[in-house]
Design a protein around this motif. Structure first.
Motif, PDB file in Angstrom:
ATOM      1  N   ARG A 206      -1.938  -2.509  19.350  1.00  0.00           N
ATOM      2  CA  ARG A 206      -3.110  -1.898  19.978  1.00  0.00           C
ATOM      3  C   ARG A 206      -2.646  -0.756  20.873  1.00  0.00           C
ATOM      4  NH1 ARG A 206      -7.272  -4.741  24.293  1.00  0.00           N
ATOM      5  NH2 ARG A 206      -8.722  -2.969  24.487  1.00  0.00           N
ATOM      6  N   LYS A 207      -3.196   0.445  20.627  1.00  0.00           N
ATOM      7  CA  LYS A 207      -2.883   1.619  21.434  1.00  0.00           C
ATOM      8  C   LYS A 207      -4.147   2.060  22.171  1.00  0.00           C
ATOM      9  CE  LYS A 207       0.231   3.119  17.718  1.00  0.00           C
ATOM     10  NZ  LYS A 207       0.627   4.258  16.854  1.00  0.00           N
ATOM     11  N   SER A 208      -4.013   3.097  22.979  1.00  0.00           N
ATOM     12  CA  SER A 208      -5.159   3.542  23.766  1.00  0.00           C
ATOM     13  C   SER A 208      -6.272   4.124  22.911  1.00  0.00           C
ATOM     14  CB  SER A 208      -4.711   4.590  24.797  1.00  0.00           C
ATOM     15  OG  SER A 208      -4.103   5.700  24.151  1.00  0.00           O
ATOM     16  N   ALA A 209      -5.946   4.614  21.703  1.00  0.00           N
ATOM     17  CA  ALA A 209      -6.969   5.236  20.857  1.00  0.00           C
ATOM     18  C   ALA A 209      -6.795   4.874  19.390  1.00  0.00           C
ATOM     19  CB  ALA A 209      -6.954   6.747  21.030  1.00  0.00           C
ATOM     20  N   SER A 210      -6.111   3.768  19.097  1.00  0.00           N
ATOM     21  CA  SER A 210      -5.930   3.383  17.695  1.00  0.00           C
ATOM     22  C   SER A 210      -5.466   1.936  17.596  1.00  0.00           C
ATOM     23  CB  SER A 210      -4.907   4.299  17.007  1.00  0.00           C
ATOM     24  OG  SER A 210      -3.614   4.085  17.524  1.00  0.00           O
ATOM     25  N   LEU A 211      -5.590   1.401  16.374  1.00  0.00           N
ATOM     26  CA  LEU A 211      -5.003   0.121  15.998  1.00  0.00           C
ATOM     27  C   LEU A 211      -4.095   0.358  14.809  1.00  0.00           C
ATOM     28  CD1 LEU A 211      -7.993  -2.420  16.032  1.00  0.00           C
ATOM     29  CD2 LEU A 211      -6.123  -2.274  17.673  1.00  0.00           C
ATOM     30  N   ALA A 212      -2.892  -0.188  14.853  1.00  0.00           N
ATOM     31  CA  ALA A 212      -1.945  -0.020  13.748  1.00  0.00           C
ATOM     32  C   ALA A 212      -1.524  -1.386  13.230  1.00  0.00           C
ATOM     33  CB  ALA A 212      -0.725   0.770  14.197  1.00  0.00           C
ATOM     34  N   LEU A 213      -1.516  -1.522  11.918  1.00  0.00           N
ATOM     35  CA  LEU A 213      -1.023  -2.722  11.258  1.00  0.00           C
ATOM     36  C   LEU A 213       0.310  -2.372  10.614  1.00  0.00           C
ATOM     37  CD1 LEU A 213      -1.611  -5.682  10.354  1.00  0.00           C
ATOM     38  CD2 LEU A 213      -2.574  -4.696   8.252  1.00  0.00           C
ATOM     39  N   HIS A 214       1.389  -3.014  11.059  1.00  0.00           N
ATOM     40  CA  HIS A 214       2.745  -2.713  10.583  1.00  0.00           C
ATOM     41  C   HIS A 214       3.171  -3.746   9.551  1.00  0.00           C
ATOM     42  CE1 HIS A 214       3.493   0.306  13.721  1.00  0.00           C
ATOM     43  NE2 HIS A 214       2.801  -0.483  14.515  1.00  0.00           N
ATOM     44  N   VAL A 215       3.701  -3.260   8.409  1.00  0.00           N
ATOM     45  CA  VAL A 215       4.144  -4.161   7.351  1.00  0.00           C
ATOM     46  C   VAL A 215       5.601  -3.903   6.978  1.00  0.00           C
ATOM     47  CG1 VAL A 215       1.812  -4.464   6.427  1.00  0.00           C
ATOM     48  CG2 VAL A 215       3.256  -2.615   5.547  1.00  0.00           C
ATOM     49  N   ARG A 216       6.300  -3.064   7.729  1.00  0.00           N
ATOM     50  CA  ARG A 216       7.703  -2.816   7.418  1.00  0.00           C
ATOM     51  C   ARG A 216       8.517  -4.090   7.646  1.00  0.00           C
ATOM     52  NH1 ARG A 216       8.237   1.369  10.100  1.00  0.00           N
ATOM     53  NH2 ARG A 216       8.033   2.878   8.395  1.00  0.00           N
TER      54      ARG A 216
END
Length: 383
Positions: A251-261
């Motif tokens: 969770r970032k200040s202006a986005s959501l990232a889903l990491h699969v590496r």
């Protein structure tokens, strides 16, 4: 009383023929694209500022508009060997971000053969353009992950090699060059990873966060309703992903990232498939855009991008200063489009791909580029 004589009203067909003739006779450039309803050029509600000129190079152009496709002018010396890809929906691997800004991927792009890996050396044409940029007051903006630091399954372990860290430190102390890091990471992570003293100027979360060299912050915040939607989506996914949320969801200040590496390909595809339909639906509303990056997928608030960062930095440059941007990911294409014709864009990639950057180099050649920049900057400082 005064009498007003109204001009004769033209028929619709006459107006259409007149407009078509005017369009055919006038050259179309990024700065001449107009809003079809109002007849005025707009850029997310902001005034389009004049771009600084590139000494000895092509004339300056205004930044591309964000809400309408742009037909680009013929390639300049800094964007040669470029060709426009076919119009229409691009494959996901090329589309990068889905949302209101998808059309930017249809701009002028350099295409080279993907059949072989890139060498670790710099080609003569890049060296020639590098001399024009680095030998004087200049801006050097760089992405972090994939450009300065190799990708790691554990994101907290993605650190620069010692050689690149030493080169960046030397460039930061070289007066003609202004070094700026532009990343999708939050600034707090960049501060912990860079291991530079003093730290250069930093932009985080694709331009939503900014840290000046003296430590002062100048951040942007999404609209309250957009932030609430993002917060609700994060809470929903934390419940759905369970134990995986802490490691995979950022969770970032202006986005959501889903990491699969670092996970098996089938598991990564399943994780992305579990969130992608809903994120596509959210991106259909212009508050968000959906971006695939190397190692995951990200739901970003619209309104800020690396292209906006470069546009602001170019405006801040003193008259006559030049600029370059190095990046590796689809999110860096915004910056490449902004700097095209106004500076030097360099894609960092193991193999060539479609890009708006003027040149493509291997990750192993980044040290050679920074070393040559440092040599030129020191020569300029002595002269």
């Amino acid at each position: 009383m005064f009498q007003t004589t109204r001009p004769a009203r033209s028929s619709r067909s006459e107006l259409a023929r007149s407009r078509a003739a005017a369009t055919a006779s006038a050259p179309i450039t990024p700065s001449s694209r107009l809003n079809e309803r109002s007849g005025t050029a707009t850029s997310c509600g902001s005034t389009i500022l004049a771009a600084p000129r590139f000494p000895g190079g092509p004339p300056a152009v205004s930044p591309p508009l964000r809400h309408a496709p742009v037909r680009r002018s013929p390639a300049s010396p800094l964007t040669r060997n470029s060709a426009a890809p076919r119009a229409g929906r691009l494959p996901r691997a090329l589309a990068g971000c889905y949302g209101h800004a998808w059309w930017r991927r249809l701009g002028t792009m350099t295409t080279t053969s993907p059949d072989s890996a890139l060498p670790s050396t710099l080609d003569p044409s890049l060296l020639s353009e590098l001399r024009a940029v680095a030998a004087g007051p200049s801006l050097l903006a760089l992405d972090y992950d994939g450009t300065l630091a190799p990708f790691r399954s554990e994101r907290a372990e993605a650190r620069m090699p010692d050689e690149l860290r030493d080169l960046l430190a030397a460039l930061g102390s070289c007066e003609p060059t202004r070094v700026v890091i532009v990343s999708g990471r939050p600034i707090a992570e960049l501060e912990a990873l860079l291991d530079l003293d003093p730290l250069p100027e930093l932009f985080g979360v694709h331009g939503w966060e900014r840290r000046l060299p003296d430590g002062r912050r100048s951040d942007h915040a999404p609209h309250a309703h957009t932030a609430a939607l993002l917060r609700g989506e994060w809470q929903r996914l934390v419940g759905e992903l369970g134990d995986q949320a802490a490691q995979r969801l950022e969770r970032k200040s202006a986005s959501l990232a889903l990491h699969v590496r670092g996970v098996a390909p089938s598991e990564g595809e399943a994780l992305i498939a579990s969130v992608e339909p809903r994120w596509y639906a959210l991106a259909a509303d212009q508050r968000f855009e959906l971006c695939h990056f190397d190692g995951g997928i990200e739901l970003r608030c619209t309104g800020r991008s690396k292209g906006d960062v470069m546009r602001e930095l170019l405006v801040e440059l003193p008259r006559g200063a030049t600029a370059a941007y190095l990046g590796d990911d689809e999110t860096d294409e915004d910056a490449f489009h902004t700097i095209a014709g106004r500076g030097l864009g360099v894609l960092v990639a193991e193999r060539p791909r479609r890009t708006a950057a003027a040149h493509t180099i291997a990750p192993s050649a980044v040290a050679a580029l920074l070393g040559e920049w440092l040599r030129l900057a020191r020569e300029a400082a002595r002269s």
